[in-house]
Design a protein around this motif. Structure first.
Motif, PDB file in Angstrom:
ATOM      1  N   VAL A 104      42.935 121.395  43.260  1.00 13.77           N
ATOM      2  CA  VAL A 104      43.930 120.422  42.816  1.00 13.77           C
ATOM      3  C   VAL A 104      45.283 121.119  42.868  1.00 13.77           C
ATOM      4  N   GLU A 115      48.597 116.978  42.512  1.00 12.42           N
ATOM      5  CA  GLU A 115      48.111 115.838  41.730  1.00 12.42           C
ATOM      6  C   GLU A 115      48.847 114.528  42.057  1.00 12.42           C
ATOM      7  N   CYS A 168      43.077 118.760  47.815  1.00 11.28           N
ATOM      8  CA  CYS A 168      41.913 118.127  47.184  1.00 11.28           C
ATOM      9  C   CYS A 168      41.127 117.224  48.133  1.00 11.28           C
ATOM     10  N   CYS A 175      42.313 113.802  44.100  1.00 13.39           N
ATOM     11  CA  CYS A 175      43.177 113.734  42.914  1.00 13.39           C
ATOM     12  C   CYS A 175      43.660 112.307  42.658  1.00 13.39           C
TER      13      CYS A 175
END
Length: 168
Positions: free
Chosen positions: A41, A44, A51, A63
């Protein structure tokens, strides 16, 4: 307090059933609940690509995906690329040979995107791979070794080992 939701999915070939909170994202689910820590991650926000996983054969940002959204789906993470715990997959081996990773933070997401891309485009040209890589942020390699590794892996996967190498 929000109640947990039951989900059932296949992750890397194994059936998984769990009760999750509706707001739990897929990246946290695979990392924390399944202990598959290869999925990283980063931002985000879905921008960096670290991710990236495969959901029903399509690359997706874990994410930005809620775990409840993959109920009934098949999910593959970076852990699925190696044929066995003691052997690297073709893409992974090409990255190793071409020094296409340094810190490794972005690598899992790039490999997952390339895995899906190469299954749909077995003989990509350099420009197509460059375009794919625009969806991933790598702060270490300068992308040239990644490009070389991707072209080498594509040639090996397609059985075209005489293919000309990239100048990247």
């Amino acid at each position: 307090m929000t109640a947990a939701v039951a989900i059932s999915l296949v992750v890397n070939g194994e059936r998984v059933e769990a009760n999750v909170l509706p707001r739990l994202n897929l990246a946290d689910f695979v990392r924390e609940h399944l202990k598959l820590t290869g999925t990283h991650v980063g931002c985000e926000h879905g921008v960096c690509g670290a991710c990236t996983v495969s959901i029903d054969g399509v690359p997706a940002r874990a994410c930005l995906t809620l775990a409840v959204q993959v109920d009934g789906c098949t999910v593959r993470t970076i852990e699925s690329l190696a044929p066995s715990p003691d052997r690297l997959g073709i893409l992974q081996a090409a990255f190793k040979c071409n020094h296409a990773l340094q810190c490794g933070f972005c690598t899992a997401g790039i490999l997952m995107s390339l895995d899906s891309f190469l299954s749909e485009n077995p003989r990509p040209d350099e420009q197509a791979i460059r375009e794919l890589l625009t969806g991933h942020l790598c702060r270490c390699t300068g992308y040239s070794p990644i490009l070389r590794a991707a072209l080498e892996a594509a040639a090996e996967m397609a059985g075209d080992l005489s293919r000309e190498k990239s100048d990247a």
